[in-house]
Design a protein around this motif. Structure first.
Motif, mmCIF file in Angstrom:
data_model
loop_
_atom_site.group_PDB
_atom_site.id
_atom_site.type_symbol
_atom_site.label_atom_id
_atom_site.label_comp_id
_atom_site.label_asym_id
_atom_site.label_seq_id
_atom_site.Cartn_x
_atom_site.Cartn_y
_atom_site.Cartn_z
ATOM 1 N N UNK A 30 0.771 -1.234 0.000
ATOM 2 C CA UNK A 30 0.000 0.000 0.000
ATOM 3 C C UNK A 30 0.803 1.285 0.000
ATOM 4 N N UNK A 31 2.115 1.215 0.016
ATOM 5 C CA UNK A 31 2.933 2.436 0.011
ATOM 6 C C UNK A 31 3.926 2.381 -1.148
ATOM 7 N N UNK A 32 4.001 3.472 -1.907
ATOM 8 C CA UNK A 32 4.910 3.531 -3.041
ATOM 9 C C UNK A 32 6.362 3.514 -2.570
ATOM 10 N N UNK A 33 7.214 2.887 -3.378
ATOM 11 C CA UNK A 33 8.637 2.862 -3.050
ATOM 12 C C UNK A 33 9.206 4.263 -2.907
ATOM 13 N N UNK A 34 8.817 5.160 -3.804
ATOM 14 C CA UNK A 34 9.366 6.521 -3.757
ATOM 15 C C UNK A 34 8.909 7.257 -2.503
ATOM 16 N N UNK A 35 7.699 6.974 -2.039
ATOM 17 C CA UNK A 35 7.219 7.614 -0.808
ATOM 18 C C UNK A 35 8.019 7.145 0.396
ATOM 19 N N UNK A 36 8.347 5.868 0.428
ATOM 20 C CA UNK A 36 9.160 5.347 1.534
ATOM 21 C C UNK A 36 10.510 6.057 1.594
ATOM 22 N N UNK A 37 11.135 6.221 0.421
ATOM 23 C CA UNK A 37 12.460 6.838 0.376
ATOM 24 C C UNK A 37 12.375 8.321 0.732
ATOM 25 N N UNK A 38 11.424 9.025 0.129
ATOM 26 C CA UNK A 38 11.298 10.466 0.399
ATOM 27 C C UNK A 38 11.016 10.705 1.873
ATOM 28 N N UNK A 39 10.137 9.903 2.453
ATOM 29 C CA UNK A 39 9.813 10.069 3.872
ATOM 30 C C UNK A 39 11.060 9.945 4.743
ATOM 31 N N UNK A 40 11.910 8.954 4.426
ATOM 32 C CA UNK A 40 13.112 8.765 5.234
ATOM 33 C C UNK A 40 14.132 9.871 4.992
ATOM 34 N N UNK A 41 14.292 10.271 3.731
ATOM 35 C CA UNK A 41 15.261 11.329 3.422
ATOM 36 C C UNK A 41 14.835 12.669 4.002
ATOM 37 N N UNK A 42 13.530 12.912 4.024
ATOM 38 C CA UNK A 42 13.023 14.165 4.570
ATOM 39 C C UNK A 42 13.420 14.333 6.033
ATOM 40 N N UNK A 43 13.475 13.239 6.764
ATOM 41 C CA UNK A 43 13.823 13.295 8.190
ATOM 42 C C UNK A 43 15.293 13.626 8.419
ATOM 43 N N UNK A 44 16.101 13.571 7.352
ATOM 44 C CA UNK A 44 17.532 13.830 7.498
ATOM 45 C C UNK A 44 17.899 15.297 7.333
ATOM 46 N N UNK A 45 16.942 16.127 6.975
ATOM 47 C CA UNK A 45 17.190 17.566 6.795
ATOM 48 C C UNK A 45 18.297 17.805 5.771
ATOM 49 N N UNK A 46 18.134 17.221 4.606
ATOM 50 C CA UNK A 46 19.119 17.355 3.536
ATOM 51 C C UNK A 46 18.988 18.700 2.834
ATOM 52 N N UNK A 47 20.048 19.080 2.169
ATOM 53 C CA UNK A 47 20.036 20.331 1.409
ATOM 54 C C UNK A 47 19.041 20.247 0.264
ATOM 55 N N UNK A 48 19.013 19.098 -0.410
ATOM 56 C CA UNK A 48 18.059 18.897 -1.507
ATOM 57 C C UNK A 48 18.031 17.423 -1.878
#
Length: 477
Positions: A30-48
């Motif tokens: 029920x969850x897209x692969x890209x959503x899983x990755x974006x959700x985790x990367x968002x928590x890292x406070x990346x530049x972009x």
């Protein structure tokens, strides 16, 4: 730090699942692969976050811009995604690699959140995340030394099964420092593309670097953290099982019965085989003849039934060899008419092959589910059945009826025109072992209504060979 995600590929091996979308738009539970990755990367406070897109890029870009309007997601387009491989996609993102430290990921991965932490929090500046080799893994392997230095990258063409104890699989998540990308990796990447073309993999560049010099990349083992790479429909189903909620995981896993070796660390306590057979000599002989076994057609039914008859001491015309007992059970049940008498609990393969209305069930009604031949004769004496099933020893109860009693039951069934089916797949594990078998010319000849089923998997420890035999003097059956 920034993240670069390679998401330009077509995912051909996923067939219809990627007909209108790139692989990272696949849903796992029920969850897209890209959503899983974006959700985790968002928590890292990346530049972009930079995503290299190609196949069905319009759908992916529109989705991400709608789903994450507040995120700084930049796109690099690979217009020749169908003629190139990921080495070219990474080359198109070279300007970003020169601007900042980078987390590099491929978009067909699913992993638990802590996997990324292994890269982000590692004290090493340049790393490849790796996992100890498991039989399901495919693609680039590495060997590392005790100081986590990557000794060599091993492509598919150089893979050796004898060396797998020292192999680690790349998880396809890397961390590159800006300095490493600018001064080391990109010059090699450019030279490699000029020499070998665009239809290659970026890990090949790292392999060349290790061959001619120390490539300055450490291998960080993610240990038992969960991850999977999704290339085809089987990968997708396994990933759905691994990452399912605990309440659903068992149910999903049971759909893969027989393929449990793909689940790292899983122990199957229902694996009913003889651990002492085949002998090591037999295994060596099979290995030595593997190419012949693989490339040549097997013997036909005439030869197979002759060999089975010879081995079990039964006339050839009395015996039929099947692709496992399961094939024979299916065929036998399809040829039965009328109702089947069955004792519960028992091996479900037989009753599951017929409708519930065609089963006449006997429940022993005691704590250990034990029953005798007399119990069966008393219970079924006034029942409308055309066949009676006895699994002996029974599974899962372990109930056992001795050979003299079974012969008496066969006599009783014959007098009532009832076909007696005796499955003795576990008879070798009874106290007197094979002495209890009904695979006997005299018995089979005297009781033509008797069918004796035996799975070769259980006694001889070879379930992968799929062998079973059915014996009866009813030659027309």
């Amino acid at each position: 730090m920034q993240a670069i995600i390679l998401a330009a590929g077509m995912g051909r091996r996923l067939g219809e699942l990627t007909k209108g979308n790139t692989k990272c738009m696949l849903e796992v539970n029920g969850e897209k692969l890209i959503d899983r990755v974006i959700r985790r990367l968002f928590a890292l406070d990346l530049k972009r976050i930079v995503i290299v897109v190609g196949y069905e890029r319009a759908n992916l870009m529109a989705y991400l811009r709608t789903a994450y309007p507040a995120l700084d997601i930049e796109f690099v387009e690979n217009p020749i995604y169908d003629k190139t491989n990921n080495i070219y996609s990474l080359w198109l993102a070279k300007d970003y690699l020169m601007e900042d430290d980078t987390l590099l990921l491929e978009s067909d991965l699913i992993f638990e959140d802590s996997v990324i932490d292994c890269a982000v929090h590692s004290p090493y500046q340049n790393i490849a995340l790796v996992a100890k080799y498991q039989p399901w893994m495919d693609g680039t392997m590495i060997c590392k030394d005790s100081n986590d230095n990557i000794v060599t990258f091993i492509p598919k063409s150089a893979f050796e099964y004898d060396d797998t104890d020292s192999y680690y699989k790349t998880v396809n998540i890397y961390k590159f420092s800006r300095e490493f990308s600018t001064k080391r990796y990109l010059p090699f990447l450019e030279a490699y593309i000029k020499a070998m073309g665009n239809n290659e993999y970026y890990e090949q560049v790292l392999r060349v670097m290790t061959l001619i010099d120390n490539c300055d990349i450490k291998a960080v083992d993610i240990a038992d953290r969960k991850w999977y790479e999704i290339d085809d429909v089987q990968d997708l189903r396994i990933a759905e099982t691994i990452f399912a909620d605990a309440s659903l995981r068992l149910q999903k896993m049971q759909h893969s019965f027989g393929g449990y070796w793909r689940y790292s660390g899983m122990l199957d306590f229902c694996y009913l085989v003889n651990p002492y057979f085949p002998t090591q000599k037999m295994v060596y002989e099979m290995k030595a003849n593997f190419e012949t076994l693989l490339r040549q057609y097997p013997s036909g039914m005439g030869v197979n039934s002759m060999l089975a008859g010879k081995y079990f001491g039964v006339r050839q015309e009395y015996i039929c060899v099947g692709n496992g007992a399961a094939e024979l059970i299916k065929s036998l049940m399809e040829n039965l008419e009328g109702n089947l008498g069955v004792t519960y609990p028992t091996f479900e393969e037989y009753p599951n092959r017929i409708g519930e209305s065609e089963r006449v069930v006997y429940y022993p009604g005691n704590d250990d589910f034990s029953y005798s031949a007399d119990n069966l004769m008393v219970y079924f004496s006034d029942k409308d059945i055309s066949a009676l099933l006895v699994v002996n020893p029974d599974n899962p109860s372990g109930n056992f009826i001795g050979k003299p009693e079974l012969v008496r039951l066969a006599e009783w069934c014959g007098n009532r025109n009832i076909r007696l089916i005796v499955d003795e797949s576990f008879v070798d594990f009874s106290d007197e072992g094979f002495a209890n078998t009904l695979l006997d010319n005299e018995i089979l000849g005297r009781y033509p209504h008797l069918c004796v089923m035996k799975s070769i998997s259980k006694s001889y420890g070879v379930p992968g060979l799929r062998l079973g035999v059915l014996a009866s003097s009813d030659e027309s059956l």
